[in-house]
Design an enzyme around this catalytic site. Structure first.
Site, PDB file in Angstrom:
ATOM      1  N   ARG A 269       1.842  -0.604   5.809  1.00 38.85           N
ATOM      2  CA  ARG A 269       0.984   0.568   5.670  1.00 38.85           C
ATOM      3  C   ARG A 269      -0.103   0.610   6.743  1.00 38.85           C
ATOM      4  NH1 ARG A 269      -0.409   0.867  -0.681  1.00 38.85           N
ATOM      5  NH2 ARG A 269      -2.473   1.308   0.192  1.00 38.85           N
TER       6      ARG A 269
ATOM      7  N   ARG B 179       1.385  -7.757   3.145  1.00 39.62           N
ATOM      8  CA  ARG B 179       2.329  -6.893   2.421  1.00 39.62           C
ATOM      9  C   ARG B 179       3.269  -6.122   3.354  1.00 39.62           C
ATOM     10  NH1 ARG B 179      -0.212  -2.640  -1.520  1.00 39.62           N
ATOM     11  NH2 ARG B 179      -1.467  -2.221   0.316  1.00 39.62           N
TER      12      ARG B 179
ATOM     13  N   LYS C 191      -0.920  -3.532  -8.705  1.00 41.43           N
ATOM     14  CA  LYS C 191      -0.617  -2.351  -9.529  1.00 41.43           C
ATOM     15  C   LYS C 191       0.809  -1.857  -9.263  1.00 41.43           C
ATOM     16  CE  LYS C 191      -4.042   0.090  -7.808  1.00 41.43           C
ATOM     17  NZ  LYS C 191      -4.618  -0.858  -6.832  1.00 41.43           N
TER      18      LYS C 191
ATOM     19  N   ARG D  90     -11.833  -0.047   1.464  1.00 41.77           N
ATOM     20  CA  ARG D  90     -11.155   0.302   0.203  1.00 41.77           C
ATOM     21  C   ARG D  90     -11.766  -0.473  -0.962  1.00 41.77           C
ATOM     22  NH1 ARG D  90      -5.312  -0.972   2.230  1.00 41.77           N
ATOM     23  NH2 ARG D  90      -4.717  -0.861   0.041  1.00 41.77           N
TER      24      ARG D  90
ATOM     25  N   ARG E 107      -9.313   7.172 -10.573  1.00 41.66           N
ATOM     26  CA  ARG E 107     -10.125   6.270  -9.757  1.00 41.66           C
ATOM     27  C   ARG E 107     -11.600   6.638  -9.794  1.00 41.66           C
ATOM     28  NH1 ARG E 107      -5.758   4.584  -6.071  1.00 41.66           N
ATOM     29  NH2 ARG E 107      -6.605   3.107  -4.606  1.00 41.66           N
TER      30      ARG E 107
HETATM   31  P1  AP5 Z   1       0.666  -4.369  -4.679  1.00 38.43           P
HETATM   32  O1  AP5 Z   1       1.450  -4.409  -5.945  1.00 38.43           O
HETATM   33  O2  AP5 Z   1       1.192  -3.586  -3.547  1.00 38.43           O
HETATM   34  O3  AP5 Z   1      -0.861  -4.009  -5.001  1.00 38.43           O
HETATM   35  P2  AP5 Z   1      -1.560  -2.627  -5.362  1.00 38.43           P
HETATM   36  O4  AP5 Z   1      -2.551  -2.912  -6.435  1.00 38.43           O
HETATM   37  O5  AP5 Z   1      -0.532  -1.577  -5.615  1.00 38.43           O
HETATM   38  O6  AP5 Z   1      -2.344  -2.393  -4.020  1.00 38.43           O
HETATM   39  P3  AP5 Z   1      -2.551  -1.074  -3.155  1.00 38.43           P
HETATM   40  O7  AP5 Z   1      -3.005  -1.524  -1.805  1.00 38.43           O
HETATM   41  O8  AP5 Z   1      -1.356  -0.182  -3.231  1.00 38.43           O
HETATM   42  O9  AP5 Z   1      -3.747  -0.424  -3.909  1.00 38.43           O
HETATM   43  P4  AP5 Z   1      -4.629   0.704  -3.427  1.00 38.43           P
HETATM   44  O10 AP5 Z   1      -5.284   1.081  -4.693  1.00 38.43           O
HETATM   45  O11 AP5 Z   1      -5.555   0.354  -2.313  1.00 38.43           O
HETATM   46  O12 AP5 Z   1      -3.615   1.731  -2.741  1.00 38.43           O
HETATM   47  P5  AP5 Z   1      -3.068   3.154  -3.179  1.00 38.43           P
HETATM   48  O13 AP5 Z   1      -1.759   3.327  -2.577  1.00 38.43           O
HETATM   49  O14 AP5 Z   1      -3.229   3.344  -4.640  1.00 38.43           O
HETATM   50  O15 AP5 Z   1       0.473  -5.895  -4.227  1.00 38.43           O
HETATM   51  C1  AP5 Z   1      -0.141  -6.207  -2.979  1.00 38.43           C
HETATM   52  C2  AP5 Z   1       0.607  -7.376  -2.309  1.00 38.43           C
HETATM   53  O16 AP5 Z   1       0.409  -8.562  -3.074  1.00 38.43           O
HETATM   54  C3  AP5 Z   1       2.133  -7.181  -2.231  1.00 38.43           C
HETATM   55  O17 AP5 Z   1       2.583  -7.703  -1.020  1.00 38.43           O
HETATM   56  C4  AP5 Z   1       2.673  -7.968  -3.436  1.00 38.43           C
HETATM   57  O18 AP5 Z   1       3.974  -8.481  -3.161  1.00 38.43           O
HETATM   58  C5  AP5 Z   1       1.643  -9.076  -3.570  1.00 38.43           C
HETATM   59  N1  AP5 Z   1       1.408  -9.437  -4.962  1.00 38.43           N
HETATM   60  C6  AP5 Z   1       1.400  -8.608  -6.054  1.00 38.43           C
HETATM   61  N2  AP5 Z   1       1.100  -9.303  -7.182  1.00 38.43           N
HETATM   62  C7  AP5 Z   1       0.909 -10.603  -6.786  1.00 38.43           C
HETATM   63  C8  AP5 Z   1       0.570 -11.813  -7.479  1.00 38.43           C
HETATM   64  N3  AP5 Z   1       0.365 -11.813  -8.798  1.00 38.43           N
HETATM   65  N4  AP5 Z   1       0.446 -12.945  -6.738  1.00 38.43           N
HETATM   66  C9  AP5 Z   1       0.648 -12.939  -5.396  1.00 38.43           C
HETATM   67  N5  AP5 Z   1       0.982 -11.832  -4.687  1.00 38.43           N
HETATM   68  C10 AP5 Z   1       1.099 -10.676  -5.376  1.00 38.43           C
HETATM   69  O19 AP5 Z   1      -4.110   4.120  -2.463  1.00 38.43           O
HETATM   70  C11 AP5 Z   1      -4.171   4.207  -1.046  1.00 38.43           C
HETATM   71  C12 AP5 Z   1      -5.206   5.238  -0.637  1.00 38.43           C
HETATM   72  O20 AP5 Z   1      -4.829   6.530  -1.152  1.00 38.43           O
HETATM   73  C13 AP5 Z   1      -6.621   5.018  -1.198  1.00 38.43           C
HETATM   74  O21 AP5 Z   1      -7.364   4.140  -0.363  1.00 38.43           O
HETATM   75  C14 AP5 Z   1      -7.175   6.454  -1.199  1.00 38.43           C
HETATM   76  O22 AP5 Z   1      -7.564   6.848   0.090  1.00 38.43           O
HETATM   77  C15 AP5 Z   1      -5.961   7.278  -1.597  1.00 38.43           C
HETATM   78  N6  AP5 Z   1      -5.839   7.468  -3.061  1.00 38.43           N
HETATM   79  C16 AP5 Z   1      -4.814   7.049  -3.858  1.00 38.43           C
HETATM   80  N7  AP5 Z   1      -5.023   7.401  -5.150  1.00 38.43           N
HETATM   81  C17 AP5 Z   1      -6.215   8.059  -5.161  1.00 38.43           C
HETATM   82  C18 AP5 Z   1      -6.994   8.635  -6.209  1.00 38.43           C
HETATM   83  N8  AP5 Z   1      -6.586   8.622  -7.488  1.00 38.43           N
HETATM   84  N9  AP5 Z   1      -8.173   9.215  -5.870  1.00 38.43           N
HETATM   85  C19 AP5 Z   1      -8.586   9.266  -4.584  1.00 38.43           C
HETATM   86  N10 AP5 Z   1      -7.913   8.718  -3.542  1.00 38.43           N
HETATM   87  C20 AP5 Z   1      -6.732   8.112  -3.832  1.00 38.43           C
HETATM   88 MG    MG Z   2      -0.002   0.223  -4.683  1.00 36.42          MG
END
Ligand code: AP5
Ligand code: MG
Length: 217
Positions: A161, A127, A13, A172, A88
């Site tokens: 992270r 990552r 994402k 997660r 979410r």
């Molecule tokens: P990356 O692009 O970083 O993936 P991502 O989908 O952004 O993954 P996240 O871990 O950020 O998602 P998340 O939903 O758990 O975290 P968030 O910060 O939103 O890609 C991942 C890796 O793969 C990278 O190294 C990249 O280079 C590689 N990659 C990408 N595409 C690729 C491909 N096609 N092929 C190969 N490699 C690839 O949330 C964190 C925490 O915050 C949550 O757990 C929760 O506690 C809280 N939170 C955030 N938003 C909310 C909400 N709306 N409601 C409640 N709690 C929330």
């Molecule tokens: Mg992310």
């Protein structure tokens, strides 16, 4: 254009939201980034959210809805927004509809990124991110062109992270399957859902999203 990127942790994402900022002149709104900024700043909200994030659970709806409402009010959105990691839960999706309607806006599309659970764990464990500009990298799939130097800003400092370890990733993923996956049906029923294969290479996913948004896929 207002766009939601929906997908499990590690689906790509953040990676694709950064590319869409360039491709479509949109602004990325990531609740994960906003919450991490609050944790780093040591605010009360950050202290509350930090413990929950380290367990891999979802932060309460009212906190993230408040963050998004505040950000929408600040405006300056260029051609529009990409929402990365929000909504979410169904309650967040309903709040988003309300927040947009109150501001005379509507949600244009929801892009669902489909990736196998095992691949997600591998992506997350590998990552790392530039400490200066936030550009994302991966030990195997996206390394800096010059080792140890950020492609985008030239910084030599990188961070990982706190919630990127296997145990927390599993929590997660559980939260995603239990609380976020129902949004796929929710948006499909509204005719807004576009699904792309997130297992493909980063550039291919970028092109697939482009085709989905232009209505040719
Ligand atoms: P990356 O692009 O970083 O993936 P991502 O989908 O952004 O993954 P996240 O871990 O950020 O998602 P998340 O939903 O758990 O975290 P968030 O910060 O939103 O890609 C991942 C890796 O793969 C990278 O190294 C990249 O280079 C590689 N990659 C990408 N595409 C690729 C491909 N096609 N092929 C190969 N490699 C690839 O949330 C964190 C925490 O915050 C949550 O757990 C929760 O506690 C809280 N939170 C955030 N938003 C909310 C909400 N709306 N409601 C409640 N709690 C929330
Ligand atoms: Mg992310």
């Amino acid at each position: 254009m207002i766009l939601v990127l929906l997908g499990p942790p590690g689906a790509g994402k953040g990676t694709q939201a950064n590319l869409l900022e360039t491709d479509r002149s949109l602004v990325k709104l990531s609740t994960g980034d906003m919450l991490r900024a609050a944790v780093a700043a040591g605010t009360e909200l950050g202290r509350k959210a930090g413990d929950i994030m380290e367990r891999g659970a979802l932060v309460p709806d009212d906190i993230v809805i408040g963050l998004i409402a505040e950000r929408l009010d600040r405006g300056g959105e260029g051609e529009g927004f990409i929402l990365d990691g929000f909504p979410r839960t169904i309650a967040q999706a309903e709040a988003l509809n309300r927040l947009l309607a109150e501001r005379g806006k509507t949600l244009d599309a929801v892009v669902e990124m489909q990736v196998d659970d095992d691949a997600l764990v591998k992506r997350i464990i590998g990552r790392f991110t530039c400490a200066n500009c936030g550009e994302g990298y991966h030990d195997d799939f996206k390394t800096p062109k010059v080792p140890g130097v950020c492609d985008r800003c030239g910084s030599r400092e990188f961070v990982r992270r706190r919630d990127d370890n296997e145990e927390v990733v599993r929590s997660r993923l559980e939260a995603y399957h239990a609380q976020t996956k129902p949004l796929i049906n929710y948006y499909a029923k509204q005719g807004k859902l576009k699904s792309v294969d997130g297992m493909a290479e980063i550039g291919q996913v970028r092109r697939a999203i482009g085709r989905a948004l232009d209505g040719s896929a």
